[in-house]
Design an enzyme around this catalytic site. Structure first.
Site, PDB file in Angstrom:
ATOM      1  N   ARG A   2       9.599   3.209  -1.585  1.00  0.00           N
ATOM      2  CA  ARG A   2       9.437   2.067  -0.674  1.00  0.00           C
ATOM      3  C   ARG A   2      10.464   0.963  -0.937  1.00  0.00           C
ATOM      4  NH1 ARG A   2       3.398   0.381  -1.330  1.00  0.00           N
ATOM      5  NH2 ARG A   2       3.960  -1.145   0.296  1.00  0.00           N
ATOM      6  N   ASN A  41      -8.962  -1.935 -10.933  1.00  0.00           N
ATOM      7  CA  ASN A  41      -8.267  -1.355 -12.070  1.00  0.00           C
ATOM      8  C   ASN A  41      -6.785  -1.701 -12.037  1.00  0.00           C
ATOM      9  OD1 ASN A  41      -7.551   0.406 -14.233  1.00  0.00           O
ATOM     10  ND2 ASN A  41      -7.023   1.991 -12.738  1.00  0.00           N
TER      11      ASN A  41
END
Length: 445
Positions: free
Chosen positions: A15, A167
């Site tokens: 990306r 997380n």
């Protein structure tokens, strides 16, 4: 208890739309990877293991630049974070292991220390954060400090996705247990990958406890796009400016000053507007950097002043009370106490003795097209304006050079060197020349 760092740096970062491995994109004038390594350094690790994958050679080189003792473990195929950690396991030798990510640059040394402290109470410790927008983060199922398990977003139920405790991916565990748990991790999940986070549930199944340490969400920022990198740069600079101000540094226009990861500035130093710090800059207490300067790889001592509009390149060493003025460039040069370089000068590959004055327009001609050569100027010398010092050359202590000289031979101490053609005045020639030129121009018209 000894601690080893495992830094995961194998991802390509598609990306980012770049040939450069994601962890090598610069943040604060340093690869993102160096930020993770810098945070981990506070733990005084016995080993630093960097797991490479895409662009492995470049990543390994960058890791060695920060820590020559870093161990490189290569992940040939990117099969998930659990698989990445598995590549590092053969290099562990007891103690605890802390798993960091090369693209998560803002985790603090304090947070890592809290994770190691929590490891004394739990076999496995994971780092979590309460997300303002949990999005696609993995969810942490916990009761107080006790962590039950971590569920990846792809595998979470609607009820689990409503949980805001997310997380970060960072893990601390006893090294031998980590190896045992990683060996048991499977890939029966929506992505078909080996998740490091599965070790939490596996540990509990084997009768071990798992804990969670919570940090601010800002520490867990991962960088996956150019836009996120730009946002991270802004966040890094904002933090660096605040730290400098709190450390007693004066920033006259804080929002215009840009720091590097390793910039060090002493108390009561003054930094003017639009100053840019590259890597490797140390500025001692009481020095002043005036506006529009660019500095990298240099050391500036107490009481020195630099700028405005000066450039200091790697190897520039300024002793106490040195003055470097506007449009001066210094590279690989040592300036002893009290040297003055007022303006419009280049000093490269040079040693300048104490209290020497360097006149405007002076250039050390240090490059012959193949090799670099050194210029040495003694103490209390006076270098006249527009002097060209053709290295290798030495100017002795107390010597002078006449303005406009091209110095190609050594100048003895206390001597005066004149190296220019004698001036000749031609009476009336200026008027006659101008009249001729005007006539030529008129004839062409």
């Amino acid at each position: 208890m000894q601690v080893s760092l495992i830094i995961l740096a194998a991802g390509m970062g598609s990306r980012m739309n770049s040939d450069l491995p994601k962890v090598l994109h610069p943040l604060g004038a340093a690869p993102m990877l160096h930020h993770a390594m810098a945070a981990g350094r506070a733990l005084e690790p016995s080993k630093v293991i960097v797991v490479t994958g895409h662009g492995a050679e470049a990543v390994a080189k960058a890791a060695a630049a920060f820590d020559p003792d870093a161990i490189i473990a290569h992940q040939t195929e990117q099969l998930g974070t659990g698989h990445a950690v598995a590549q590092a396991l053969p290099h562990l030798s007891g103690g605890d292991a802390v798993v960091l990510y090369g693209d998560t640059p803002f985790v603090t040394a304090d947070t890592l220390e809290r994770m190691v402290e929590a490891r004394a109470r739990h076999a496995v410790v994971a780092l979590g954060f309460h997300a303002a927008d949990p999005g696609r983060y993995g969810r942490m199922l916990a009761e107080g400090e006790d962590l039950q398990r971590i569920v990846e977003w792809k595998d979470a139920s609607d009820e689990q996705r409503a949980i805001t405790l997310c997380n970060s991916g960072l893990i601390c565990a006893e090294a031998a247990l980590l190896a045992e748990l990683i060996a048991a991790v499977g890939n029966d999940n929506a992505a078909g990958e080996y998740y490091l986070t599965d070790i939490v549930a596996l540990a509990r199944q084997r009768g071990h406890s798992a804990g969670v340490v919570i940090c601010d969400e800002s520490e867990t920022l991962g960088i996956n796009t150019r836009a996120e990198l730009a946002g991270a740069e802004a966040a890094f600079q904002a933090r660096a400016r605040l730290d400098a101000l709190e450390d007693g540094v004066t920033l006259t226009a804080p929002e215009t000053v840009f720091f590097a990861l390793d910039t060090f500035i002493g108390r009561d130093a003054v930094i003017g507007p639009n100053v840019i710090f590259g890597p490797g800059v140390t500025i001692e207490s009481g020095a002043e950097i005036k506006g529009f300067c660019h500095l990298e790889g240099c050391h500036i001592s107490r009481g020195a002043t630099v700028g405005p509009f000066a450039r200091l390149r790697p190897g520039a060493e300024l002793a106490e009370d040195v003055h470097v003025g506007n449009f001066v460039e210094i590279k690989n040069a040592v300036l002893d106490e009290g040297v003055k370089v007022g303006h419009l000068t280049y000093l490269g590959d040079a040693q300048i003795g104490e209290f020497t004055n360097i006149g405007a327009g002076t250039v050390t001609c240090n490059y012959d097209g193949v090799m670099k050569h050194r210029t040495v100027i003694g103490a209390r010398a006076f270098i006249g304006s527009d002097t060209m010092l053709v290295a290798p050359v030495t100017v002795g202590a107390g010597a002078m050079t006449a303005s406009g000289s091209v110095i190609t031979e050594d100048v003895p101490a206390e001597a005066m060197a004149v190296a220019r053609s004698r001036q000749v005045n031609k009476a009336g020639l200026a008027v006659r020349l101008m009249e001729r030129l005007r006539a030529i121009k008129a004839g062409k018209a």
